[in-house]
Design an enzyme around this catalytic site. Structure first.
Site, PDB file in Angstrom:
ATOM      1  N   HIS A  79       0.882  -1.181   0.000  1.00 48.07           N
ATOM      2  CA  HIS A  79       0.000   0.000   0.000  1.00 48.07           C
ATOM      3  C   HIS A  79       0.917   1.228   0.000  1.00 48.07           C
ATOM      4  O   HIS A  79       1.400   1.622   1.055  1.00 48.07           O
ATOM      5  CB  HIS A  79      -0.859   0.026   1.266  1.00 48.07           C
ATOM      6  N   PHE A  80       1.179   1.785  -1.180  1.00 48.13           N
ATOM      7  CA  PHE A  80       2.125   2.907  -1.249  1.00 48.13           C
ATOM      8  C   PHE A  80       1.457   4.280  -1.123  1.00 48.13           C
ATOM      9  O   PHE A  80       2.105   5.298  -1.255  1.00 48.13           O
ATOM     10  CB  PHE A  80       2.982   2.802  -2.511  1.00 48.13           C
ATOM     11  N   ARG A  81       0.145   4.319  -0.889  1.00 45.12           N
ATOM     12  CA  ARG A  81      -0.559   5.525  -0.404  1.00 45.12           C
ATOM     13  C   ARG A  81      -0.646   6.692  -1.380  1.00 45.12           C
ATOM     14  O   ARG A  81      -1.065   7.778  -0.975  1.00 45.12           O
ATOM     15  CB  ARG A  81       0.075   6.047   0.893  1.00 45.12           C
TER      16      ARG A  81
ATOM     17  N   ASN B  27      -6.606   0.927  -2.271  1.00 50.09           N
ATOM     18  CA  ASN B  27      -7.274   1.737  -1.237  1.00 50.09           C
ATOM     19  C   ASN B  27      -6.512   3.027  -0.978  1.00 50.09           C
ATOM     20  O   ASN B  27      -6.183   3.370   0.146  1.00 50.09           O
ATOM     21  CB  ASN B  27      -7.449   0.930   0.061  1.00 50.09           C
TER      22      ASN B  27
ATOM     23  N   HIS C 150       1.761   3.547   8.291  1.00 46.17           N
ATOM     24  CA  HIS C 150       1.060   4.639   8.975  1.00 46.17           C
ATOM     25  C   HIS C 150       2.122   5.311   9.840  1.00 46.17           C
ATOM     26  O   HIS C 150       3.033   4.636  10.335  1.00 46.17           O
ATOM     27  CB  HIS C 150      -0.057   4.110   9.871  1.00 46.17           C
TER      28      HIS C 150
ATOM     29  N   HIS D 111      -9.325  -9.683   0.275  1.00 46.60           N
ATOM     30  CA  HIS D 111      -9.178  -9.525   1.726  1.00 46.60           C
ATOM     31  C   HIS D 111     -10.448 -10.108   2.339  1.00 46.60           C
ATOM     32  O   HIS D 111     -11.527  -9.520   2.214  1.00 46.60           O
ATOM     33  CB  HIS D 111      -9.043  -8.033   2.058  1.00 46.60           C
TER      34      HIS D 111
ATOM     35  N   HIS E  70      -3.197 -12.492   2.763  1.00 42.26           N
ATOM     36  CA  HIS E  70      -2.829 -12.535   4.190  1.00 42.26           C
ATOM     37  C   HIS E  70      -3.702 -13.467   5.044  1.00 42.26           C
ATOM     38  O   HIS E  70      -4.426 -13.024   5.940  1.00 42.26           O
ATOM     39  CB  HIS E  70      -2.781 -11.150   4.816  1.00 42.26           C
TER      40      HIS E  70
ATOM     41  N   ASP F 184       2.257  -7.070   2.580  1.00 40.95           N
ATOM     42  CA  ASP F 184       1.157  -6.206   3.030  1.00 40.95           C
ATOM     43  C   ASP F 184       1.727  -4.937   3.659  1.00 40.95           C
ATOM     44  O   ASP F 184       1.255  -4.478   4.703  1.00 40.95           O
ATOM     45  CB  ASP F 184       0.227  -6.938   4.005  1.00 40.95           C
TER      46      ASP F 184
HETATM   47  O1  DOR Z   1      -3.832  -3.767   8.264  1.00 41.61           O
HETATM   48  C1  DOR Z   1      -4.153  -3.438   7.143  1.00 41.61           C
HETATM   49  N1  DOR Z   1      -3.784  -2.245   6.635  1.00 41.61           N
HETATM   50  N2  DOR Z   1      -4.906  -4.259   6.410  1.00 41.61           N
HETATM   51  C2  DOR Z   1      -5.468  -3.858   5.256  1.00 41.61           C
HETATM   52  O2  DOR Z   1      -6.210  -4.602   4.671  1.00 41.61           O
HETATM   53  C3  DOR Z   1      -5.247  -2.500   4.743  1.00 41.61           C
HETATM   54  C4  DOR Z   1      -3.989  -1.952   5.273  1.00 41.61           C
HETATM   55  C5  DOR Z   1      -3.847  -0.471   5.013  1.00 41.61           C
HETATM   56  O3  DOR Z   1      -4.032  -0.048   3.873  1.00 41.61           O
HETATM   57  O4  DOR Z   1      -3.533   0.260   5.936  1.00 41.61           O
END
Ligand code: DOR
Length: 442
Positions: free
Chosen positions: A62-64, A94, A311, A179, A233, A307
């Site tokens: 997830h490179f945001r 996402n 954050h 997921h 996962h 995964d």
């Molecule tokens: O812990 C998680 N963080 N599980 C996910 O499915 C999404 C991910 C995130 O994008 O932060």
């Protein structure tokens, strides 16, 4: 004619084992693997005593970008990737906005071009609104397939009911990554998290049955529709058993496990790391951890993905359950797994299968995953005896932390090439971002 690069006398690994060989590269492609004493190249590397692996392929990060670049962006995430020996990644949808349209996919691919150190592809997120278009969307350039969130996690992507999920599975033919946590059960049990207000409640809120129910529903629909699915996962012994049984029935299901679920366990991880260990699906107790390890050895899992879900420490410091779920991991994926080799749990062959050949075969990634003539020269050279303690100063992710801080890990790349270009030397970025959009044989 000179080659561009010869790596001499390396121990070259594949899922079949290793051989001592010289590897010659021209135009970004491996031309020869063998004994090449008289061949010459512009760049020659004496790799005696070192291991040469295909670049790892992380099929879940997830490179945001766009939307949350303060946590990570394509440049910083891909920097972390190559420093850990990951030369290609699949980025999750996402982001903000979510990647649910052709425009959003194009936008991401445009942003990635010229800024990524590793090769890239993007998942398109499934929704009730775009379900009918997914068959077209999944074939767009730089798209690695469809991703479904059956339970809500970071962001607002969600396909919660079976009717919509079936519609998603009936539109398109590539493997769908899922997921699997059951949204209605998660909603019902949320008060457990609110009342306990402690991250150790996370596996109680998002309990084994939340995962199991969703996985059972998914497998039933996969069987009914014949659509290939990829379970992301996997976190429970129960799901691992379901997957093994489904595979035995010839349901086209593949599955991923993460290093976090293999290495960390409750309650220890919540005591040591607090909300830093909070992820979805949760890290569970050592019984599930052992079962996942056993399933891995039994061949239930086809790939290991990180995964990588960064954050910031500030965000993670919010009181649980307001703290966001997810841990970074792309930089520690390969060293973390290779460490399981030194523990005697995995073999290097298995590691190559799980993060190089497996991902390439499963998703049909063209030209990746093997050190063999005709394959792209995405290569990782490492000294198997050189260990480094994970410290914040060496982490490239913008979030700036790792759940494995303080651990001595072996298997850090000393040199990394992306399509024959040197991008990492001695733990530092030395090249330009030269990652390209991945191509797929469909
Ligand atoms: O812990 C998680 N963080 N599980 C996910 O499915 C999404 C991910 C995130 O994008 O932060």
């Amino acid at each position: 004619m000179r080659y561009d690069l010869i790596i001499r006398d390396a121990e070259v690994w594949s899922s079949a084992g290793s051989l001592r060989a010289d590897v010659a590269v021209r135009g970004g492609v491996i031309e020869e693997v063998g004994s090449l004493p008289t061949a010459r190249a512009w760049e020659e590397v004496d790799a005696a005593g070192a291991w040469l692996l295909p670049g790892a392929i992380d099929t879940q990060v997830h490179f945001r970008e766009p939307g949350n670049e303060h946590k990570e962006d394509l440049e910083s995430g891909s920097r972390a990737a190559v420093l850990g020996g990951v030369t290609a990644f699949f980025d999750m949808p996402n982001t903000s906005p979510a990647t649910t349209s052709a425009e959003a996919l194009e936008h991401k691919a445009r942003r990635a071009a010229g800024r990524c150190y590793a090769h890239f592809a993007f998942y398109v997120g499934a929704t009730a609104e775009n379900a009918a278009q997914l068959g077209d969307l999944e074939l767009r350039p730089a798209c690695c397939g469809v991703k479904v969130f059956m339970g809500s996690s970071t962001g607002d992507l969600l396909v919660e009911d079976d009717a919509t999920l079936e519609l998603v599975l009936r539109n398109g033919r590539r493997r769908v990554a899922v997921h699997a946590e059951d949204e209605s059960r998660l909603r019902e049990r949320r008060p457990i998290a609110e009342e306990r207000a402690d991250p150790s409640a996370h596996p109680e809120w998002r309990d084994v049955d939340s995962a199991l129910l969703a996985t059972r529903r998914l497998l039933r629909l996969a069987e009914r529709t014949g659509r290939p699915v990829h379970l992301l996962h996997v976190s429970t012994a129960d799901e691992a058993r379901l997957v093994a049984e489904a595979k035995a029935r010839k349901v086209d299901v593949t599955a991923e496990v993460t290093p976090q679920h293999l290495i960390l366990y409750a309650p220890d991880c919540y005591e040591r790391l607090g909300t830093l260990a909070q992820m979805n699906p949760p890290i569970r107790d050592s019984w599930h951890q052992s079962a996942l390890r056993a399933a891995l050895l039994d061949g239930v899992f086809d790939v290991v993905g990180s995964d990588h879900a960064p954050h910031t420490l500030e965000e993670k410091a919010r009181p649980y359950p307001k703290s966001p779920s997810g841990m970074p991991g792309v930089q520690t994926l390969l060293p973390g797994l290779l460490n399981l080799c030194w523990e005697g749990f995995l073999s290097p062959q298995q590691v190559v299968r799980l993060v190089c050949e497996g991902p390439a075969d499963l998703f049909g990634i063209r030209g990746k995953g093997r050190v063999a003539p005709g394959f792209d020269a995405d290569l990782v050279l490492l000294d198997p005896n050189e260990g480094r303690v994970v410290e914040r100063s060496m982490l490239a992710s913008k979030c700036g932390w790792s759940p494995f801080e303080g651990e001595l890990l072996f298997g850090w790349p000393s040199l990394v090439w992306v399509k024959g270009r040197r991008v990492v030397a001695e733990g530092k970025i030395v090249g330009e971002p030269c990652g390209e959009a991945l191509e797929f044989d469909l």
